[in-house]
Scaffold this motif. Structure first.
Motif, PDB file in Angstrom:
ATOM      1  N   ARG A 102     -23.530 -11.012  12.478  1.00  9.12           N
ATOM      2  CA  ARG A 102     -23.373 -11.629  11.150  1.00  9.12           C
ATOM      3  C   ARG A 102     -24.683 -11.665  10.370  1.00  9.12           C
ATOM      4  O   ARG A 102     -24.684 -11.883   9.164  1.00  9.12           O
ATOM      5  CB  ARG A 102     -22.835 -13.060  11.297  1.00  9.12           C
ATOM      6  CG  ARG A 102     -21.383 -13.120  11.730  1.00  9.12           C
ATOM      7  CD  ARG A 102     -20.891 -14.552  11.762  1.00  9.12           C
ATOM      8  NE  ARG A 102     -21.447 -15.309  12.869  1.00  9.12           N
ATOM      9  CZ  ARG A 102     -21.841 -16.569  12.804  1.00  9.12           C
ATOM     10  NH1 ARG A 102     -21.796 -17.214  11.655  1.00  9.12           N
ATOM     11  NH2 ARG A 102     -22.294 -17.198  13.869  1.00  9.12           N
TER      12      ARG A 102
ATOM     13  N   GLU B  18     -24.326 -17.533  25.287  1.00  5.56           N
ATOM     14  CA  GLU B  18     -23.058 -17.658  24.561  1.00  5.56           C
ATOM     15  C   GLU B  18     -23.290 -17.872  23.072  1.00  5.56           C
ATOM     16  O   GLU B  18     -22.564 -17.330  22.232  1.00  5.56           O
ATOM     17  CB  GLU B  18     -22.241 -18.805  25.144  1.00  5.56           C
ATOM     18  CG  GLU B  18     -21.642 -18.494  26.512  1.00  5.56           C
ATOM     19  CD  GLU B  18     -21.040 -19.716  27.183  1.00  5.56           C
ATOM     20  OE1 GLU B  18     -21.014 -20.791  26.518  1.00  5.56           O
ATOM     21  OE2 GLU B  18     -20.610 -19.619  28.348  1.00  5.56           O
ATOM     22  N   THR B  19     -24.323 -18.650  22.740  1.00  5.26           N
ATOM     23  CA  THR B  19     -24.654 -18.864  21.332  1.00  5.26           C
ATOM     24  C   THR B  19     -25.033 -17.546  20.664  1.00  5.26           C
ATOM     25  O   THR B  19     -24.563 -17.233  19.560  1.00  5.26           O
ATOM     26  CB  THR B  19     -25.824 -19.870  21.198  1.00  5.26           C
ATOM     27  OG1 THR B  19     -25.444 -21.117  21.771  1.00  5.26           O
ATOM     28  CG2 THR B  19     -26.197 -20.078  19.736  1.00  5.26           C
TER      29      THR B  19
ATOM     30  N   THR C 268     -28.985 -25.078  19.748  1.00  2.00           N
ATOM     31  CA  THR C 268     -28.278 -24.924  21.011  1.00  2.00           C
ATOM     32  C   THR C 268     -29.171 -25.399  22.150  1.00  2.00           C
ATOM     33  O   THR C 268     -30.324 -25.764  21.933  1.00  2.00           O
ATOM     34  CB  THR C 268     -27.869 -23.451  21.226  1.00  2.00           C
ATOM     35  OG1 THR C 268     -26.966 -23.371  22.319  1.00  2.00           O
ATOM     36  CG2 THR C 268     -29.078 -22.569  21.488  1.00  2.00           C
TER      37      THR C 268
ATOM     38  N   GLU D  43     -24.194 -14.548  21.633  1.00  2.00           N
ATOM     39  CA  GLU D  43     -23.007 -13.692  21.592  1.00  2.00           C
ATOM     40  C   GLU D  43     -22.065 -14.089  20.454  1.00  2.00           C
ATOM     41  O   GLU D  43     -21.473 -13.239  19.785  1.00  2.00           O
ATOM     42  CB  GLU D  43     -22.279 -13.766  22.934  1.00  2.00           C
ATOM     43  CG  GLU D  43     -23.041 -13.076  24.061  1.00  2.00           C
ATOM     44  CD  GLU D  43     -22.576 -13.505  25.451  1.00  2.00           C
ATOM     45  OE1 GLU D  43     -23.135 -13.005  26.434  1.00  2.00           O
ATOM     46  OE2 GLU D  43     -21.651 -14.355  25.538  1.00  2.00           O
ATOM     47  N   GLU D  44     -21.952 -15.412  20.224  1.00  5.05           N
ATOM     48  CA  GLU D  44     -21.085 -15.896  19.141  1.00  5.05           C
ATOM     49  C   GLU D  44     -21.650 -15.542  17.771  1.00  5.05           C
ATOM     50  O   GLU D  44     -20.907 -15.274  16.826  1.00  5.05           O
ATOM     51  CB  GLU D  44     -20.900 -17.403  19.266  1.00  5.05           C
ATOM     52  CG  GLU D  44     -20.030 -17.824  20.445  1.00  5.05           C
ATOM     53  CD  GLU D  44     -20.067 -19.329  20.673  1.00  5.05           C
ATOM     54  OE1 GLU D  44     -20.724 -20.027  19.859  1.00  5.05           O
ATOM     55  OE2 GLU D  44     -19.449 -19.796  21.643  1.00  5.05           O
ATOM     56  N   ILE D  45     -22.957 -15.571  17.663  1.00  3.56           N
ATOM     57  CA  ILE D  45     -23.583 -15.221  16.380  1.00  3.56           C
ATOM     58  C   ILE D  45     -23.282 -13.772  16.026  1.00  3.56           C
ATOM     59  O   ILE D  45     -22.932 -13.443  14.892  1.00  3.56           O
ATOM     60  CB  ILE D  45     -25.105 -15.471  16.439  1.00  3.56           C
ATOM     61  CG1 ILE D  45     -25.389 -16.983  16.419  1.00  3.56           C
ATOM     62  CG2 ILE D  45     -25.821 -14.784  15.270  1.00  3.56           C
ATOM     63  CD1 ILE D  45     -26.842 -17.329  16.637  1.00  3.56           C
ATOM     64  N   GLY D  46     -23.419 -12.889  17.023  1.00  2.00           N
ATOM     65  CA  GLY D  46     -23.068 -11.487  16.808  1.00  2.00           C
ATOM     66  C   GLY D  46     -23.817 -10.856  15.647  1.00  2.00           C
ATOM     67  O   GLY D  46     -24.922 -11.269  15.297  1.00  2.00           O
TER      68      GLY D  46
END
Length: 347
Positions: A126, A118-119, A108, A121-124
């Motif tokens: 997981r 945002e990257t 990123t 947050e998207e990973i979260g």
């Protein structure tokens, strides 16, 4: 579908083959038995570390009955140093697989706080653990804290976000790196007076800000004959840094020193060569790469502040693994040292 954790780890024979010795010699080194030369011991130990060989490691991990998933968040459009870290992450995948651990790499824009946040947050949640080249920015710190709140172990890599809830930082002491550079530039100039320029990637990166702080401390305190200019930012991009260096040279005919805090060294060195002033300006930068090696040999660069990308990749994975198992971290093993490389001691 086969279990992705079934990959094999390095064996005693692998170590012997890579080190160019017999398996009996490897066994003697492992158990501290006499009869092996010091140079051979070092070579075998280096091979063991590089291959991640651990006797019975796979069996021990199977006994734990737990798997892990880790993620490395790395810069997009990587410079050579960051690319080497990613390459070494790939090399430890077999070592991690034997410990029932998978590792992914996500790229990123680490220079853009919104994009990096945002990257994250998207990973979260997981992943069990995450290593990130961090930007020291409120939104990025909030994203890290949110991940930690969700139970993700977060380690910062190369660049820190110390006020976040991250668990560990893997990287050099960047204030010390900046101070080292200040001393080198001042000493190399040998009493000459003039201006010293600083080119950063982004001062929102903690490592770049700390390096600037360190060099500023030394220049202002120890070398009153030198005037440190306000830093300029080139986002570690060769073209940007080339243009910035040309402008600095045009605007400051008394420029005698230049410190590149981040990457983009090729652009700076090229501008110095094109100006005809490469021999007159003391130039110090970071990371030993094919290009910085070439600049050292040509006399364009005077010194390189180097850190070991393989050590950083291995350290980050070891730290994440230790944290995920609630095991102690061996601080001495994870310490990332600063090396000063000049033309006369090139490895």
């Amino acid at each position: 579908m086969s279990d992705p954790f079934e990959a094999t780890t390095a064996t005693l024979k692998d170590v012997a083959r890579e080190a160019g010795v017999s398996t009996a010699t490897v066994d003697r080194v492992l158990h501290g038995r006499p009869g092996v030369r010091d140079a051979t011991i070092r070579r075998v130990k280096d091979t063991i570390e590089r291959l991640g060989f651990r006797p019975h490691a796979a069996a021990a991990e199977l006994a734990r009955g737990r798997s892990h998933r880790f993620c490395f968040v790395m810069p997009k459009n990587q410079n050579v140093f960051m690319a080497e870290i990613v390459e070494h992450i790939s090399k430890v995948r077999v070592w991690l697989a034997a410990r029932r651990t998978l590792v992914d790499v996500v790229e990123t824009d680490v220079f853009d706080a919104d994009v990096l946040a945002e990257t994250l947050e998207e990973i979260g949640p997981r992943y069990d653990g995450l290593a990130v080249v961090a930007l020291d920015h409120p939104r990025v710190r909030a994203a890290i804290d949110e991940l930690v709140g969700l139970g993700v172990l977060v380690v910062t890599l190369v660049s820190d976000a110390p006020s976040s809830r991250r668990a560990y930082y893997v990287g050099i002491d960047n204030i010390a790196a900046g101070r080292t550079t200040g001393t080198l530039i001042g000493r190399f100039l040998g009493g000459r007076s003039g201006k010293v320029a600083v080119v950063a990637g982004s001062l929102s990166l903690r490592d770049h800000a700390e390096r600037l702080f360190g060099v500023s401390q030394v220049i202002s305190a120890d070398f009153p004959n030198l005037d440190l200019l306000a830093p300029v930012e080139g986002r570690d991009d060769d073209d940007h840094n080339r243009a910035l260096t040309r402008r600095l040279l045009d605007e400051h005919p008394d420029l005698v020193g230049l410190y590149n805090i981040g990457a983009g060294t090729t652009g700076i060195g090229t501008a110095l060569i094109e100006s005809g002033r490469a021999k007159d300006v003391v130039f110090v930068g970071h990371d030993l790469t094919p290009q910085t090696r070439r600049f050292l040999l040509l006399g364009v660069m005077d010194a390189v502040i180097s850190q070991n990308p393989g050590h950083e990749a291995r350290s980050a994975t070891r730290v994440l693994l230790a944290l995920s198992r609630n095991e102690p971290i061996v601080a001495e093993q994870e310490y990332i040292g600063i090396d000063i490389v000049i033309r006369d001691n090139l490895p």
